[in-house]
Design a protein around this motif. Structure first.
Motif, mmCIF file in Angstrom:
data_model
loop_
_atom_site.group_PDB
_atom_site.id
_atom_site.type_symbol
_atom_site.label_atom_id
_atom_site.label_comp_id
_atom_site.label_asym_id
_atom_site.label_seq_id
_atom_site.Cartn_x
_atom_site.Cartn_y
_atom_site.Cartn_z
ATOM 1 N N SER A 39 -96.663 -7.239 -13.639
ATOM 2 C CA SER A 39 -96.461 -8.537 -12.981
ATOM 3 C C SER A 39 -95.609 -9.464 -13.838
ATOM 4 O O SER A 39 -95.811 -10.662 -13.846
ATOM 5 C CB SER A 39 -97.815 -9.187 -12.707
ATOM 6 O OG SER A 39 -98.458 -9.462 -13.921
ATOM 7 N N HIS A 40 -94.657 -8.901 -14.576
ATOM 8 C CA HIS A 40 -93.922 -9.729 -15.533
ATOM 9 C C HIS A 40 -92.423 -9.773 -15.237
ATOM 10 O O HIS A 40 -91.912 -8.995 -14.437
ATOM 11 C CB HIS A 40 -94.155 -9.204 -16.951
ATOM 12 C CG HIS A 40 -95.601 -9.142 -17.295
ATOM 13 N ND1 HIS A 40 -96.354 -10.260 -17.485
ATOM 14 C CD2 HIS A 40 -96.443 -8.088 -17.447
ATOM 15 C CE1 HIS A 40 -97.606 -9.906 -17.755
ATOM 16 N NE2 HIS A 40 -97.685 -8.586 -17.728
ATOM 17 N N ASN A 41 -91.751 -10.682 -15.944
ATOM 18 C CA ASN A 41 -90.296 -10.747 -15.791
ATOM 19 C C ASN A 41 -89.637 -9.678 -16.658
ATOM 20 O O ASN A 41 -90.260 -9.094 -17.557
ATOM 21 C CB ASN A 41 -89.783 -12.151 -16.134
ATOM 22 C CG ASN A 41 -89.986 -12.487 -17.586
ATOM 23 O OD1 ASN A 41 -89.362 -11.905 -18.459
ATOM 24 N ND2 ASN A 41 -90.882 -13.425 -17.872
ATOM 25 N N ILE A 42 -88.363 -9.460 -16.407
ATOM 26 C CA ILE A 42 -87.636 -8.353 -17.032
ATOM 27 C C ILE A 42 -87.641 -8.427 -18.564
ATOM 28 O O ILE A 42 -87.701 -7.409 -19.260
ATOM 29 C CB ILE A 42 -86.188 -8.291 -16.478
ATOM 30 C CG1 ILE A 42 -85.393 -7.123 -17.070
ATOM 31 C CG2 ILE A 42 -85.431 -9.573 -16.748
ATOM 32 C CD1 ILE A 42 -85.399 -5.936 -16.182
ATOM 33 N N VAL B 267 -96.923 -13.768 -22.900
ATOM 34 C CA VAL B 267 -96.627 -14.759 -23.943
ATOM 35 C C VAL B 267 -96.348 -14.117 -25.295
ATOM 36 O O VAL B 267 -95.856 -14.783 -26.201
ATOM 37 C CB VAL B 267 -97.736 -15.831 -24.090
ATOM 38 C CG1 VAL B 267 -97.946 -16.571 -22.795
ATOM 39 C CG2 VAL B 267 -99.032 -15.238 -24.602
ATOM 40 N N SER B 268 -96.650 -12.812 -25.438
ATOM 41 C CA SER B 268 -96.347 -12.174 -26.723
ATOM 42 C C SER B 268 -94.868 -11.818 -26.834
ATOM 43 O O SER B 268 -94.372 -11.567 -27.937
ATOM 44 C CB SER B 268 -97.206 -10.919 -26.904
ATOM 45 O OG SER B 268 -96.876 -9.972 -25.916
ATOM 46 N N ALA B 269 -94.141 -11.803 -25.692
ATOM 47 C CA ALA B 269 -92.741 -11.362 -25.704
ATOM 48 C C ALA B 269 -91.863 -12.138 -26.692
ATOM 49 O O ALA B 269 -91.152 -11.515 -27.485
ATOM 50 C CB ALA B 269 -92.159 -11.423 -24.296
ATOM 51 N N PRO B 270 -91.897 -13.490 -26.694
ATOM 52 C CA PRO B 270 -91.018 -14.178 -27.649
ATOM 53 C C PRO B 270 -91.380 -13.881 -29.106
ATOM 54 O O PRO B 270 -90.484 -13.803 -29.959
ATOM 55 C CB PRO B 270 -91.217 -15.667 -27.324
ATOM 56 C CG PRO B 270 -92.477 -15.739 -26.543
ATOM 57 C CD PRO B 270 -92.597 -14.438 -25.815
ATOM 58 N N TYR B 271 -92.677 -13.700 -29.370
ATOM 59 C CA TYR B 271 -93.075 -13.359 -30.747
ATOM 60 C C TYR B 271 -92.505 -12.001 -31.133
ATOM 61 O O TYR B 271 -92.070 -11.793 -32.262
ATOM 62 C CB TYR B 271 -94.601 -13.330 -30.882
ATOM 63 C CG TYR B 271 -95.258 -14.669 -30.687
ATOM 64 C CD1 TYR B 271 -95.070 -15.698 -31.609
ATOM 65 C CD2 TYR B 271 -96.065 -14.911 -29.585
ATOM 66 C CE1 TYR B 271 -95.666 -16.931 -31.429
ATOM 67 C CE2 TYR B 271 -96.668 -16.142 -29.397
ATOM 68 C CZ TYR B 271 -96.464 -17.149 -30.314
ATOM 69 O OH TYR B 271 -97.052 -18.363 -30.127
ATOM 70 N N ILE B 272 -92.540 -11.061 -30.160
ATOM 71 C CA ILE B 272 -92.038 -9.718 -30.454
ATOM 72 C C ILE B 272 -90.531 -9.768 -30.743
ATOM 73 O O ILE B 272 -90.061 -9.242 -31.752
ATOM 74 C CB ILE B 272 -92.340 -8.748 -29.282
ATOM 75 C CG1 ILE B 272 -93.857 -8.553 -29.161
ATOM 76 C CG2 ILE B 272 -91.647 -7.409 -29.499
ATOM 77 C CD1 ILE B 272 -94.282 -7.765 -27.928
ATOM 78 N N PHE B 273 -89.776 -10.444 -29.882
ATOM 79 C CA PHE B 273 -88.325 -10.552 -30.107
ATOM 80 C C PHE B 273 -88.050 -11.134 -31.494
ATOM 81 O O PHE B 273 -87.305 -10.560 -32.286
ATOM 82 C CB PHE B 273 -87.683 -11.476 -29.061
ATOM 83 C CG PHE B 273 -87.503 -10.848 -27.709
ATOM 84 C CD1 PHE B 273 -86.906 -9.603 -27.584
ATOM 85 C CD2 PHE B 273 -87.907 -11.513 -26.557
ATOM 86 C CE1 PHE B 273 -86.731 -9.025 -26.331
ATOM 87 C CE2 PHE B 273 -87.737 -10.949 -25.301
ATOM 88 C CZ PHE B 273 -87.152 -9.702 -25.189
ATOM 89 N N LEU C 94 -86.850 -17.575 -14.784
ATOM 90 C CA LEU C 94 -86.737 -16.141 -14.519
ATOM 91 C C LEU C 94 -87.943 -15.676 -13.700
ATOM 92 O O LEU C 94 -89.077 -15.972 -14.038
ATOM 93 C CB LEU C 94 -86.702 -15.407 -15.870
ATOM 94 C CG LEU C 94 -86.028 -14.062 -15.933
ATOM 95 C CD1 LEU C 94 -84.573 -14.145 -15.505
ATOM 96 C CD2 LEU C 94 -86.117 -13.528 -17.361
ATOM 97 N N GLN C 95 -87.670 -14.956 -12.604
ATOM 98 C CA GLN C 95 -88.768 -14.553 -11.724
ATOM 99 C C GLN C 95 -89.437 -13.269 -12.209
ATOM 100 O O GLN C 95 -88.818 -12.435 -12.860
ATOM 101 C CB GLN C 95 -88.234 -14.339 -10.305
ATOM 102 C CG GLN C 95 -87.644 -15.597 -9.686
ATOM 103 C CD GLN C 95 -88.638 -16.745 -9.642
ATOM 104 O OE1 GLN C 95 -89.754 -16.587 -9.156
ATOM 105 N NE2 GLN C 95 -88.245 -17.912 -10.159
ATOM 106 N N ASP C 96 -90.707 -13.126 -11.868
ATOM 107 C CA ASP C 96 -91.420 -11.881 -12.173
ATOM 108 C C ASP C 96 -90.902 -10.771 -11.262
ATOM 109 O O ASP C 96 -90.493 -11.025 -10.137
ATOM 110 C CB ASP C 96 -92.919 -12.069 -11.943
ATOM 111 C CG ASP C 96 -93.507 -13.052 -12.940
ATOM 112 O OD1 ASP C 96 -92.842 -13.296 -13.968
ATOM 113 O OD2 ASP C 96 -94.608 -13.555 -12.687
#
Lengths: 329, 311
Positions: free
Chosen positions: B146-149, B20-26, B126-128
């Motif tokens: 265990s995450h998506n790309i 869940v941190s990915a969108p914040y990072i982008f 999007l699949q993991d």
């Protein structure tokens, strides 16, 4: 030339007068309805329940009874809501402010427009003769949901995803918990709030946390629950809906839905208006008056065996007769 | 709970937090580039809404998630072009133009959703990657593999953006333009061009952040899907002191705190949930307030550059 013009203008005036009288006579019977929503008409929850109720009533009764329906969405702050209501009030017969948060504005505006019917809810406080306060007994269907959840759970853990601890959510959550406890007090009921009504992603995250920690039947209220339902569907756990039938979102996930039958509530208001009554009444939505319904998803009918079905039918009767009362603290 | 149960819980919270941190990072890294060049883009939330819708729409109507993500980035870039035109070329007050961009993106996304989708719909998303073998590694397997790309892309973006900003000539120009634009101009750096590049790049990343929310996390689009995450991303830029690794720390801290508060609520410990829900936000503010390091705010932030201005 002049003669031609006068003929045309005569015709024009004739048509105009004729059509005006036409409108006038229709207005005596037909009502116009304006609605103000805190979210959107396609939120798959609270607002959509009202919107679809009114639209379905208009379809049934036709334009001759409901001439005009108008609405505004996503209105939450007092200034916007107040100005929308003052614009609607002189031009519409029934103005529905679809949220408890609109109470003070309804109180204020309704005084100035005694010939307009106002309705708002959830509330029991119909403060003027032209105001209805509608009051879904969300705890009644929630109690049934609790009974179903207690029967369906295999892990012995059921989860509630709440928006904020207030109003309808308290009623719903309390009813659910008492329903679960009526079957098996040992089942663990876990409640998590997102602090928001519309944060779909947060509702999903809370559902995922609930599932990670072992819950296998979930429920919850507010428009954000669409996110939770999606998480439940992906994880293969079950969901129990409220406000509106949400089974179309996840046909193999939503076991049953409590639906708020606003169609009948609005029909009641229109009929009363024809008798010269403009409001002044607290309108509960309950199993007793049929303004509250409980519907099962046929795809998951195998989860409801005869014994459970009998218990549900019996419980509905007991709620109606008052044998079962749900204490809201 | 036994020690191992706490360990398992920590692993679950960390695994979710990484995703869940990915969108914040982008979004925050993008905003960092924009601010480093001197432009405060408050429109991130609106760009994310539009990006979320565009990605969702193509994933839903054409079952093409990749195309959706690419177009979300493209639309984000267009929003950035608009922001740059208004705030760099026209020299509008950045705070106001950013809020305008936010409302524009929010409104357009909602309207397009109503017109072209018309109701709540979901997609498979999007699949993991679930790299076989690696996911089963003890402790770190699930947390890391265990995450998506897009999650890997987000974490890769951190060192890459650090390198670009501090080790390349272009990064030097960006920092020069954001701190002393007049000196940079004197040295022959095109201030306007650099700021356009940074605002557009930042907005493209905001579009990607929005796409992440709809096609990699929620797997649906709904009215107000972003729900303030764009503004959190802007706060994380300040928290991270305009440094990629600082932003990463902030995004992870916020996500872990959020995961912890969710677990804390459902654990049944009697505690007012209102306090629990705001805990991650309070934590970020407290850490920001207590850290004594000097602010590294770009000195020309929010100041439009006027070549003709004689001082």
């Amino acid at each position: 030339m002049i003669k031609k013009l006068s003929v045309i203008s005569f015709l024009f005036i004739f048509v105009a007068i004729f059509s005006l009288t036409g409108i006038g006579s229709a207005e005596d019977e037909a009502v116009s309805i304006a609605m103000i929503f805190p979210s959107t008409i396609d939120d798959m929850a609270w607002s959509q329940a009202m919107y679809e109720g009114v639209m379905s009533l208009q379809e049934e009764l036709g334009d001759a009874r409901i001439s005009n329906v108008s609405y505004s969405e996503n209105l939450y702050d007092a200034v916007q809501v107040g100005s929308a209501m003052r614009e609607y009030a002189p031009n519409f017969d029934i103005v529905i402010a679809h949220g408890a948060q609109y109470q003070n504005i309804v109180d204020d505006v309704a005084r100035d427009f005694p010939n307009t019917t106002f309705a708002y809810g959830t509330s029991y406080n119909a403060m003027h003769d032209n105001v209805y306060a509608y009051d879904p007994h969300a705890e009644e269907g929630a109690y049934l949901a609790g009974i179903i959840a207690a029967h369906v759970t295999e892990t012995g853990i059921v989860g509630v995803i709440g928006p904020v601890q207030a109003g309808d959510a308290i009623k719903y959550n309390t009813g659910f918990m008492q329903g679960v406890e009526s079957v098996d007090p040992d089942i663990e009921i876990r409640v998590g709030y997102t602090g928001s009504f519309g944060d779909t992603v947060a509702a999903r995250e809370m559902a995922e946390t609930q599932i990670d920690e072992g819950a296998d039947v979930l429920t919850g209220s507010a428009q954000q629950t669409v996110g939770s339902i999606r998480a439940a569907a992906e994880a293969g756990v079950y969901w129990l809906s409220t406000d509106i039938d949400q089974s179309s979102l996840a046909p193999d996930t939503v076991i049953a839905s409590q639906s708020l039958n606003f169609k009948e509530v609005v029909r009641y208001m229109i009929d009363a208006r024809a008798d010269g009554i403009y409001g002044g009444e607290h309108l509960p939505l309950s199993f007793e008056n049929g303004f509250l319904t409980y519907d099962f998803n046929e795809n998951l009918a195998h989860l409801i065996d005869d014994e459970l079905q009998a218990l549900i039918d019996q419980t509905i009767e007991q709620i109606i007769s008052g044998e079962i009362t749900i204490e809201i603290n | 709970m036994a020690v191992s149960a706490y360990l398992q819980l920590a692993i679950r919270i960390l695994t979710v937090a990484v995703a869940v941190s990915a969108p914040y990072i982008f979004a925050a890294i993008g905003e960092m580039f924009s601010q480093k060049s001197g432009v405060l883009n408050l429109g991130v939330e609106g760009i994310m809404m539009l990006g979320a819708f565009v990605a969702f729409y193509f994933a839903w109507a054409h079952e093409n998630i990749l195309l959706g993500i690419i177009l979300a980035i493209f639309v984000g870039g267009l929003m950035g072009l608009l922001m740059a035109f208004v705030s760099v070329t026209l020299k509008a007050k950045q705070g106001i133009s950013g809020i305008g961009l936010f409302m524009f993106g929010w409104g357009v996304a909602g309207t397009l959703f109503r017109l072209f989708v018309g109701g709540v719909q979901s997609i498979s998303g999007l699949q993991d990657l679930n790299v076989s073998g690696l996911t089963d590694l003890p402790y770190i397997g699930r947390i890391l593999f265990s995450h998506n790309i897009l999650v890997y892309l987000a974490f890769l973006l951190v060192p890459v953006s650090w390198y670009v900003l501090y080790k390349t000539p272009w990064g030097l120009k960006v920092r020069a333009v954001g701190s002393t634009p007049r000196a940079a101009d004197t040295m022959g750096i095109n201030v306007t061009k650099i700021r356009y590049q940074c605002v557009i790049l930042g907005s493209m990343l905001a579009g990607l952040a929005g796409a992440y929310l709809s096609v990699a996390q929620a797997n649906m689009f709904a009215s107000d899907l972003v729900a303030g995450r764009g503004f959190i991303a802007i706060a994380l830029v300040y928290f991270g002191r305009w440094k990629p690794f600082g932003i990463l720390k902030g995004a992870m801290l916020f996500s872990v705190a959020n995961g912890f508060q969710r677990w804390f609520q459902i654990s049944g410990i009697a505690f007012p949930y209102e306090v629990t829900v705001v805990f991650p936000y309070v934590l970020i503010i407290v850490v920001l307030a207590l850290s004594h390091k000097k602010f590294a705010e770009p000195t020309a932030l929010t100041v439009p550059y006027d070549r003709e201005f004689k001082g």
